[in-house]
Design an enzyme around this catalytic site. Sequence first.
Site, PDB file in Angstrom:
ATOM      1  N   ASP A  36       0.825  -1.226   0.000  1.00 35.56           N
ATOM      2  CA  ASP A  36       0.000   0.000   0.000  1.00 35.56           C
ATOM      3  C   ASP A  36       0.850   1.263   0.000  1.00 35.56           C
ATOM      4  OD1 ASP A  36       0.770  -0.380   2.691  1.00 35.56           O
ATOM      5  OD2 ASP A  36      -1.198   0.181   3.508  1.00 35.56           O
ATOM      6  N   GLY A 120      -3.663  -7.909  14.508  1.00 35.23           N
ATOM      7  CA  GLY A 120      -3.652  -7.814  13.053  1.00 35.23           C
ATOM      8  C   GLY A 120      -5.011  -7.565  12.435  1.00 35.23           C
ATOM      9  N   SER A 122      -6.567  -4.657  12.833  1.00 34.57           N
ATOM     10  CA  SER A 122      -6.635  -3.202  12.656  1.00 34.57           C
ATOM     11  C   SER A 122      -7.548  -2.492  13.647  1.00 34.57           C
ATOM     12  CB  SER A 122      -7.068  -2.853  11.232  1.00 34.57           C
ATOM     13  OG  SER A 122      -6.005  -3.031  10.378  1.00 34.57           O
ATOM     14  N   ASP A 168      -5.611  -0.132   5.861  1.00 25.25           N
ATOM     15  CA  ASP A 168      -6.513  -0.485   6.962  1.00 25.25           C
ATOM     16  C   ASP A 168      -7.707   0.462   7.023  1.00 25.25           C
ATOM     17  OD1 ASP A 168      -4.371  -2.131   7.419  1.00 25.25           O
ATOM     18  OD2 ASP A 168      -3.610  -1.007   9.129  1.00 25.25           O
ATOM     19  N   TYR A 217       8.822  -2.489  10.716  1.00 19.36           N
ATOM     20  CA  TYR A 217       7.949  -1.969   9.658  1.00 19.36           C
ATOM     21  C   TYR A 217       8.587  -0.763   8.962  1.00 19.36           C
ATOM     22  CZ  TYR A 217       3.603  -0.339   7.419  1.00 19.36           C
ATOM     23  OH  TYR A 217       2.647   0.066   6.518  1.00 19.36           O
TER      24      TYR A 217
END
Length: 386
Positions: A36, A120, A122, A168, A217
């Site tokens: 994304d 996970g 969101s 998300d 990340y």
Amino acid sequence: MLGGQRLNTTRVTKGEGMVRHFWAPGRVNLIGDHTDYSGGLVLPAAIDRGLTLTVEAAQRITLTSSDHEGVADMAPDGSGGTPDGWGRYVAAVAAELHALGRPPVGVTGSLTSDLPAGSGLSSSAALEVGVAPAVCAGADFALDPMALAQAGPRAEQAAVGVACGVLDQAASIRGRADSAVLLDCTTLETRLVPLAADLAIVVVDSGVTRQLEASGYGRRRAELEEGAARLGRPLADLTPGDLGDVPDDVGGRRVRHVVTENARVRAAVDALAADDRAAVGELFAASHASLRDDYEVTVAETDLLVELLGKAGAVAARMTGGGFGGSVVALVAADRADAVAEEVVAAYGRAQHRATATAYRCQAADGAAEVGRSDEGEEPQQQGSH
Ligand code: GLA
């Protein structure tokens, strides 16, 4: 009120006494991870778990949560509070909306959620996507839904320093019942991809704590951007056939993951439309392998869960979301979903002892919406379903 305690504050705007109810779902990403933030493709679904917010206009922003201690209390522009934990996200969203011109009107209310934090699904994006329209409504301020989605990553960066993409928040906003959402993160265009009624979505949380702000990340994103800068073309424009000259170093491998993952998302949309389950299974497997080998964001526990899901008869399984622990997602024949989930959780428990797995059977659900209004003390008038 749907839950939580009412705070004693003064209501100041028109519509006095009007209590408004907002819903924001969590999401699961079926395929397309770490694509994304370079403008690639993702295929998430909003799920039938999420967060409900009940608010009315007030002088300050003051929210309680049925799941967390403390009160998030701040000026309408997000300043002046001492928010920590979940309150950081509320303050960051309020500050973003202030920057977009939202008048400084507050809201008071409460939220309740059935999204497990840190697994996970969101929960933080659902919080942002729930708070933003609630705070906007209190001030009679309208914002395009995708502008609201884009405010989420900026808020996330401000709140916890994670430079995430729009996956998300967009999924929580654009989700529809029984469908996945193909999102192009360059144009922000979406297309619904119907899911077969006899397939269930099973998410299995590895129990390995995933804290994006403490994880790699940001490092992965930087490595990808370094690798991409050498190519001189936007990654989203490349196909696997363009990868010939990309070196097999860290930056090259990050690029290879993203370019091949974008192609897998396209192929998965076609395979789902054709109900070609063998192809969907192969694409999920290839996605997981790429996230393991080229992007290096899986851990032994998520690798194990994918293997166990395959053995138990899942149609398709892969890690989902940011990785570094967290969850895997599987598509499973609906009539076998509970048995498969049970078998996998038990086998995981026997195989490793660092963490306990938890399975969630989810259904693709409608995205965020205002779901009811009521005068103080009345039952809400339902405006839609979720
Ligand atoms: C997290 C981020 C998203 C996305 C995924 C990986 O969930 O919040 O923006 O980058 O990781 O696909």
